[in-house]
Scaffold this active site. Sequence first.
Site, PDB file in Angstrom:
ATOM      1  CD  GLU A 117      -2.924  -0.837   0.273  1.00 52.59           C
ATOM      2  OE1 GLU A 117      -3.304   0.334  -0.511  1.00 52.59           O
ATOM      3  OE2 GLU A 117      -3.727  -1.911   0.044  1.00 52.59           O
ATOM      4  CG  HIS A 140      -5.277  -0.191   6.417  1.00 52.38           C
ATOM      5  ND1 HIS A 140      -6.807  -0.248   6.599  1.00 52.38           N
ATOM      6  CD2 HIS A 140      -5.272  -1.324   5.795  1.00 52.38           C
ATOM      7  CE1 HIS A 140      -7.209  -1.036   5.899  1.00 52.38           C
ATOM      8  NE2 HIS A 140      -6.461  -1.703   5.476  1.00 52.38           N
ATOM      9  CG  HIS A 212     -10.746  -2.777   3.515  1.00 53.04           C
ATOM     10  ND1 HIS A 212     -10.148  -2.530   2.280  1.00 53.04           N
ATOM     11  CD2 HIS A 212      -9.807  -3.220   4.376  1.00 53.04           C
ATOM     12  CE1 HIS A 212      -8.788  -2.812   2.270  1.00 53.04           C
ATOM     13  NE2 HIS A 212      -8.597  -3.322   3.695  1.00 53.04           N
TER      14      HIS A 212
HETATM   15 ZN   LIG Z   1      -6.752  -3.649   4.444  1.00 51.18          ZN
END
Ligand SMILES: [Zn+2]
Length: 267
Positions: A117, A140, A212
């Site tokens: 990411e 995250h 998510h």
């Molecule tokens: Zn994720």
Amino acid sequence: MKFLDKYKGLKPSAKEMAAVAEYLWHKGWAERNAGNMSVRLGDMIVDPDVLKDAKQIPLDRAYPSLAGQFLLLSGSDTRMRNLAKKPAKNTCLIHIGEEGKDYRIFKDAASILPTSELPTHLAIHQQLIWDGRKEKALLHTHVNEVIALTQIAEYCSKDSIDNLLWGMHPETIMFIPDGIGFVPYTLPGTDEIAEKTLRALKGHRVIIWEKHGCLAVGEDLFECFDQIDILAKSANIFFTCRNAGFEAEGMTTEQLNEIKNINNANL
Ligand SMILES: [Zn+2]
């Protein structure tokens, strides 16, 4: 701890990353390689000359405002439970090139690539600089209770999820008075989710990605974790009530305004 020992300035951030990774694992928010984090360290953490022989890795787009910056990131395909124990083997220190078009990985840690990411992390760090914000850390993670909440269509909008989570517990509006940025379901790892996240970050420090998880920015990773933990607490209270066979009453607008006014008076 080779590269962490060599450059003392890195140690506090690596220790912080390891501590937060442990929290995430114990919370049950970090299955397999789930979650990622980064800290922007500035431009003085290591003499960039030590990187002169390292391979330049091109970026898909330029991040000119990050030129010359060092960032410590969780490694690609690493586990939070391992990062907690061995940060040097599960994190990656990178240096962004002069024009922000490429980066180099610090050689002692070169066996680990940064989180996949990376483009989203760089885009967010650049936006934080553009907006003159003080946050330098980004987290995250996959928060069970919050993901479960976004399985309920009526809570899949900014206003409805703000009101629901604020109403579960007084500290939610106290510590997250600007509410939550909400990103409707979008394919992970795409430019689209990065762009929607940048928009949702305007005026917010914590974001929910529908079905998510959560993303937070903060002055350090502990602050990121605390914001997400507050949301998890509220979502947990909602489901605790539901599991006990009744719907949570929530707080009234007057009760919420009362806390908002105390907050404003203390600013
Ligand atoms: Zn994720």
